[in-house]
Design a protein around this motif. Structure first.
Motif, PDB file in Angstrom:
ATOM      1  N   GLU A 166       1.187  -1.007   0.043  1.00 25.52           N
ATOM      2  CA  GLU A 166      -0.097   0.232  -0.237  1.00 25.52           C
ATOM      3  C   GLU A 166       1.118   1.326  -0.490  1.00 25.52           C
ATOM      4  O   GLU A 166       0.463   2.352  -0.268  1.00 25.52           O
ATOM      5  N   LYS A 167       2.185   1.014   0.873  1.00 26.77           N
ATOM      6  CA  LYS A 167       3.014   2.199   0.874  1.00 26.77           C
ATOM      7  C   LYS A 167       4.434   2.217  -0.345  1.00 26.77           C
ATOM      8  O   LYS A 167       3.542   1.686  -1.433  1.00 26.77           O
ATOM      9  N   ASN A 168       4.963   2.483   0.106  1.00 24.31           N
ATOM     10  CA  ASN A 168       6.580   2.587  -0.666  1.00 24.31           C
ATOM     11  C   ASN A 168       7.578   1.301  -0.270  1.00 24.31           C
ATOM     12  O   ASN A 168       7.369   0.642   0.148  1.00 24.31           O
ATOM     13  N   ALA A 169       8.245   1.165  -1.657  1.00 24.78           N
ATOM     14  CA  ALA A 169       9.077   0.418  -1.591  1.00 24.78           C
ATOM     15  C   ALA A 169      10.851   0.443  -1.572  1.00 24.78           C
ATOM     16  O   ALA A 169      10.984   1.736  -1.928  1.00 24.78           O
ATOM     17  N   GLY A 170      11.809   0.093  -0.966  1.00 27.06           N
ATOM     18  CA  GLY A 170      13.647   0.241  -1.058  1.00 27.06           C
ATOM     19  C   GLY A 170      13.543  -0.633  -2.686  1.00 27.06           C
ATOM     20  O   GLY A 170      13.074  -0.204  -3.190  1.00 27.06           O
ATOM     21  N   SER A 171      14.729  -0.524  -2.533  1.00 32.31           N
ATOM     22  CA  SER A 171      16.170  -0.576  -3.164  1.00 32.31           C
ATOM     23  C   SER A 171      15.636  -1.983  -3.929  1.00 32.31           C
ATOM     24  O   SER A 171      15.236  -2.699  -3.197  1.00 32.31           O
ATOM     25  N   GLN A 172      15.950  -2.697  -5.126  1.00 31.35           N
ATOM     26  CA  GLN A 172      16.526  -3.793  -5.483  1.00 31.35           C
ATOM     27  C   GLN A 172      14.974  -4.310  -5.211  1.00 31.35           C
ATOM     28  O   GLN A 172      14.764  -5.535  -5.006  1.00 31.35           O
ATOM     29  N   PHE A 173      13.397  -3.630  -5.864  1.00 26.40           N
ATOM     30  CA  PHE A 173      12.420  -3.979  -5.557  1.00 26.40           C
ATOM     31  C   PHE A 173      12.054  -5.385  -7.144  1.00 26.40           C
ATOM     32  O   PHE A 173      12.139  -5.428  -7.992  1.00 26.40           O
ATOM     33  N   GLY A 174      11.857  -5.976  -6.538  1.00 28.31           N
ATOM     34  CA  GLY A 174      11.189  -7.375  -7.751  1.00 28.31           C
ATOM     35  C   GLY A 174      12.644  -8.052  -8.055  1.00 28.31           C
ATOM     36  O   GLY A 174      12.169  -8.938  -9.363  1.00 28.31           O
ATOM     37  N   ALA A 175      13.867  -8.148  -7.150  1.00 32.69           N
ATOM     38  CA  ALA A 175      15.062  -8.341  -7.993  1.00 32.69           C
ATOM     39  C   ALA A 175      15.176  -9.960  -8.810  1.00 32.69           C
ATOM     40  O   ALA A 175      14.513 -10.660  -7.589  1.00 32.69           O
ATOM     41  N   ALA A 176      15.519 -10.357  -9.823  1.00 34.28           N
ATOM     42  CA  ALA A 176      14.970 -11.396 -10.384  1.00 34.28           C
ATOM     43  C   ALA A 176      14.163 -12.092 -10.565  1.00 34.28           C
ATOM     44  O   ALA A 176      13.833 -12.999 -10.106  1.00 34.28           O
ATOM     45  N   LEU A 177      13.113 -11.376 -10.311  1.00 35.07           N
ATOM     46  CA  LEU A 177      11.348 -11.948 -10.659  1.00 35.07           C
ATOM     47  C   LEU A 177      10.849 -13.194 -11.369  1.00 35.07           C
ATOM     48  O   LEU A 177      12.218 -12.708 -12.586  1.00 35.07           O
ATOM     49  N   ARG A 178      10.543 -13.953 -11.262  1.00 42.57           N
ATOM     50  CA  ARG A 178      10.278 -14.884 -12.127  1.00 42.57           C
ATOM     51  C   ARG A 178       9.283 -15.038 -12.945  1.00 42.57           C
ATOM     52  O   ARG A 178       9.040 -15.186 -13.875  1.00 42.57           O
ATOM     53  N   GLY A 179       8.256 -14.439 -11.493  1.00 46.72           N
ATOM     54  CA  GLY A 179       6.186 -15.290 -12.203  1.00 46.72           C
ATOM     55  C   GLY A 179       5.977 -14.079 -10.850  1.00 46.72           C
ATOM     56  O   GLY A 179       6.187 -13.245 -10.071  1.00 46.72           O
ATOM     57  N   GLY A 180       4.392 -13.876 -11.451  1.00 46.96           N
ATOM     58  CA  GLY A 180       3.541 -13.414 -10.381  1.00 46.96           C
ATOM     59  C   GLY A 180       3.534 -12.358 -10.996  1.00 46.96           C
ATOM     60  O   GLY A 180       4.114 -10.717 -11.549  1.00 46.96           O
ATOM     61  N   ASP A 181       2.565 -11.100  -9.515  1.00 47.23           N
ATOM     62  CA  ASP A 181       2.357 -10.172  -9.828  1.00 47.23           C
ATOM     63  C   ASP A 181       3.264  -9.345  -8.471  1.00 47.23           C
ATOM     64  O   ASP A 181       2.376  -9.369  -7.244  1.00 47.23           O
ATOM     65  N   LEU A 182       4.002  -8.555  -9.130  1.00 46.14           N
ATOM     66  CA  LEU A 182       4.614  -7.694  -7.325  1.00 46.14           C
ATOM     67  C   LEU A 182       4.365  -5.992  -8.332  1.00 46.14           C
ATOM     68  O   LEU A 182       4.508  -5.666  -8.936  1.00 46.14           O
ATOM     69  N   CYS A 202       3.240  -2.591  -5.942  1.00 47.99           N
ATOM     70  CA  CYS A 202       3.582  -1.007  -5.067  1.00 47.99           C
ATOM     71  C   CYS A 202       2.823  -0.037  -5.498  1.00 47.99           C
ATOM     72  O   CYS A 202       2.763   0.549  -6.348  1.00 47.99           O
ATOM     73  N   LYS A 203       1.781   0.908  -4.770  1.00 49.29           N
ATOM     74  CA  LYS A 203       1.117   1.777  -4.812  1.00 49.29           C
ATOM     75  C   LYS A 203       2.046   3.206  -4.684  1.00 49.29           C
ATOM     76  O   LYS A 203       1.792   4.147  -5.251  1.00 49.29           O
ATOM     77  N   GLY A 204       3.100   3.031  -4.021  1.00 50.55           N
ATOM     78  CA  GLY A 204       3.473   3.917  -4.166  1.00 50.55           C
ATOM     79  C   GLY A 204       5.126   4.734  -4.838  1.00 50.55           C
ATOM     80  O   GLY A 204       4.937   3.528  -5.978  1.00 50.55           O
ATOM     81  N   ASP A 205       6.188   4.757  -4.299  1.00 46.62           N
ATOM     82  CA  ASP A 205       7.153   5.126  -5.045  1.00 46.62           C
ATOM     83  C   ASP A 205       7.694   4.046  -4.267  1.00 46.62           C
ATOM     84  O   ASP A 205       7.907   3.372  -4.178  1.00 46.62           O
ATOM     85  N   VAL A 206       9.082   3.074  -5.591  1.00 47.76           N
ATOM     86  CA  VAL A 206      10.362   2.436  -5.143  1.00 47.76           C
ATOM     87  C   VAL A 206      11.772   3.064  -5.421  1.00 47.76           C
ATOM     88  O   VAL A 206      11.708   3.996  -5.909  1.00 47.76           O
ATOM     89  N   GLY A 207      12.126   2.241  -4.905  1.00 46.96           N
ATOM     90  CA  GLY A 207      13.468   2.895  -5.148  1.00 46.96           C
ATOM     91  C   GLY A 207      14.428   2.296  -6.316  1.00 46.96           C
ATOM     92  O   GLY A 207      13.882   2.223  -6.958  1.00 46.96           O
ATOM     93  N   SER A 208      16.155   2.262  -6.033  1.00 44.38           N
ATOM     94  CA  SER A 208      16.423   2.311  -7.385  1.00 44.38           C
ATOM     95  C   SER A 208      16.720   0.567  -8.453  1.00 44.38           C
ATOM     96  O   SER A 208      16.611  -0.397  -7.384  1.00 44.38           O
ATOM     97  N   ARG A 209      16.637   0.760  -9.100  1.00 47.58           N
ATOM     98  CA  ARG A 209      17.377  -0.681  -9.627  1.00 47.58           C
ATOM     99  C   ARG A 209      15.899  -1.857  -9.193  1.00 47.58           C
ATOM    100  O   ARG A 209      16.791  -3.617  -8.765  1.00 47.58           O
ATOM    101  N   THR A 210      14.699  -1.340  -9.862  1.00 47.75           N
ATOM    102  CA  THR A 210      13.796  -1.964 -10.012  1.00 47.75           C
ATOM    103  C   THR A 210      13.562  -3.397 -10.984  1.00 47.75           C
ATOM    104  O   THR A 210      13.765  -3.079 -11.827  1.00 47.75           O
ATOM    105  N   GLY A 211      13.031  -4.109 -10.438  1.00 51.01           N
ATOM    106  CA  GLY A 211      13.901  -5.091 -11.868  1.00 51.01           C
ATOM    107  C   GLY A 211      14.631  -5.113 -11.679  1.00 51.01           C
ATOM    108  O   GLY A 211      14.964  -5.962 -13.273  1.00 51.01           O
ATOM    109  N   ILE A 212      15.120  -5.698 -11.573  1.00 47.83           N
ATOM    110  CA  ILE A 212      17.039  -6.169 -11.865  1.00 47.83           C
ATOM    111  C   ILE A 212      17.348  -7.155 -12.076  1.00 47.83           C
ATOM    112  O   ILE A 212      16.738  -7.795 -11.671  1.00 47.83           O
ATOM    113  N   ASP A 213      17.741  -7.506 -13.757  1.00 47.06           N
ATOM    114  CA  ASP A 213      17.828  -9.201 -13.298  1.00 47.06           C
ATOM    115  C   ASP A 213      16.166  -9.660 -13.943  1.00 47.06           C
ATOM    116  O   ASP A 213      15.947 -10.871 -13.839  1.00 47.06           O
ATOM    117  N   MET A 214      15.852  -9.635 -14.066  1.00 48.72           N
ATOM    118  CA  MET A 214      13.816 -10.360 -13.542  1.00 48.72           C
ATOM    119  C   MET A 214      13.917 -10.842 -14.932  1.00 48.72           C
ATOM    120  O   MET A 214      14.274 -10.402 -15.667  1.00 48.72           O
TER     121      MET A 214
END
Length: 290
Positions: A149-165, A167-179
């Motif tokens: 519901e709020k904010n997330a830090g860096s590397q949000f969803g790093a190396a994600l493989r499936g599903g829905d991730l 965040c309704k707020g802001d997220v940090g750097s390197r979001t989805g790195i190597d997803m």
């Protein structure tokens, strides 16, 4: 009675054994077989091995006030084994590594914020977090959904493989790195190097993005509703299709993160694929081969 015999170990196996190494048969699911997220809402049974048969109407609570993260994760597993399909986790107090490694369908409601590495390596649960999350939330997630519901830090969803991730707020750097698959949806802004070395999947950023968006992305798609400070190396603009718009409409409506500008505000970013040189040898390697 038939006698089972084992073939003599090879020279390599004998040498490995002398070095203290050994091989063993792996059990359980592999990462190639995930839950299907579309079945989560309609399907109440399980067809994959090594899962607990839970009832979503059976609801329980955990108060994490005086518990270590390891104890909380063990208690979640115990309750799933007892058939609880809906668990409310209270007072998480931003502990690290909570709700990791859940390989089961489950409705998990977390009332508060998580520290680092929350909800990583999950396959199947639907998790709602009524607070913030620290670094690396949803890392290596395989299927299911996480809604923050709020904010997330860096590397949000790093190396994600499936599903829905989501965040309704802001997220940090390197979001989805190597997803490597799945969907990351951000209702606000993202930091720099989001989508860095992205291989597959979709990323939706309803707000603005930091510098070097999609740097060195190998494949996959980024939809951006705002403006980037800059695109990364080999990331290029592309045309939106009707299929893209239909998918965005469905996903953003489902998670209630539709921006004021609507679907029409989004633009599409893909890999220019000029850096596809992973199969090419470096000059020094060519000399060795030739």
């Amino acid at each position: 009675m038939a006698t089972l015999t084992r073939a003599a170990p090879s020279e390599q196996e004998s040498k490995s054994h002398e070095m203290g190494m050994h091989t063993e048969q792996l059990t359980g699911r592999t990462q190639q077989v995930f839950f299907d997220i579309d079945l989560n809402e309609a399907h109440h049974g399980f067809s994959l091995p090594d899962t607990f048969d839970v009832d979503f109407n059976k609801r329980g609570e955990i108060d994490a006030s005086n518990m270590e993260a390891k104890q909380v994760n063990a208690r979640i597993r115990e309750m799933m084994k007892e058939g609880y399909g809906t668990i409310v986790l209270k007072n998480p107090a931003a502990k690290h590594s909570l709700a990791v490694g859940i390989l089961n369908r489950l409705n998990l409601i977390i009332e508060g914020s998580l520290g680092y590495f929350g909800c990583g390596l999950i396959d199947g649960p639907n998790i709602r977090i009524n607070g913030r999350v620290g670094w690396s939330c949803g890392e290596n997630m395989m299927s299911g959904s996480i809604l923050i519901e709020k904010n997330a830090g860096s590397q949000f969803g790093a190396a994600l493989r499936g599903g829905d991730l989501v965040c309704k707020g802001d997220v940090g750097s390197r979001t989805g790195i190597d997803m490597k698959g799945g969907n990351i949806i951000v209702g606000g802004d993202t930091g720099s190097f989001s989508g860095f070395m992205m291989q597959r999947g979709r990323m939706v950023i309803c707000g603005n993005a930091g510098k070097n968006l999609g740097d060195s992305m190998y494949d996959g798609t980024i939809f951006l509703g705002g403006e980037p400070r800059s695109l990364g190396v080999d990331a290029i603009w592309s045309d939106m299709t009707d299929l893209d718009r239909e998918w965005l409409e469905r996903k953003l409506t489902k998670y209630d993160v539709m921006p004021k500008g609507g679907i029409g505000s989004f633009r599409k970013i893909v890999a220019g694929k000029q850096l596809w040189n992973y199969d090419n040898l470096e000059p020094t390697e060519k000399k060795l081969v030739l």
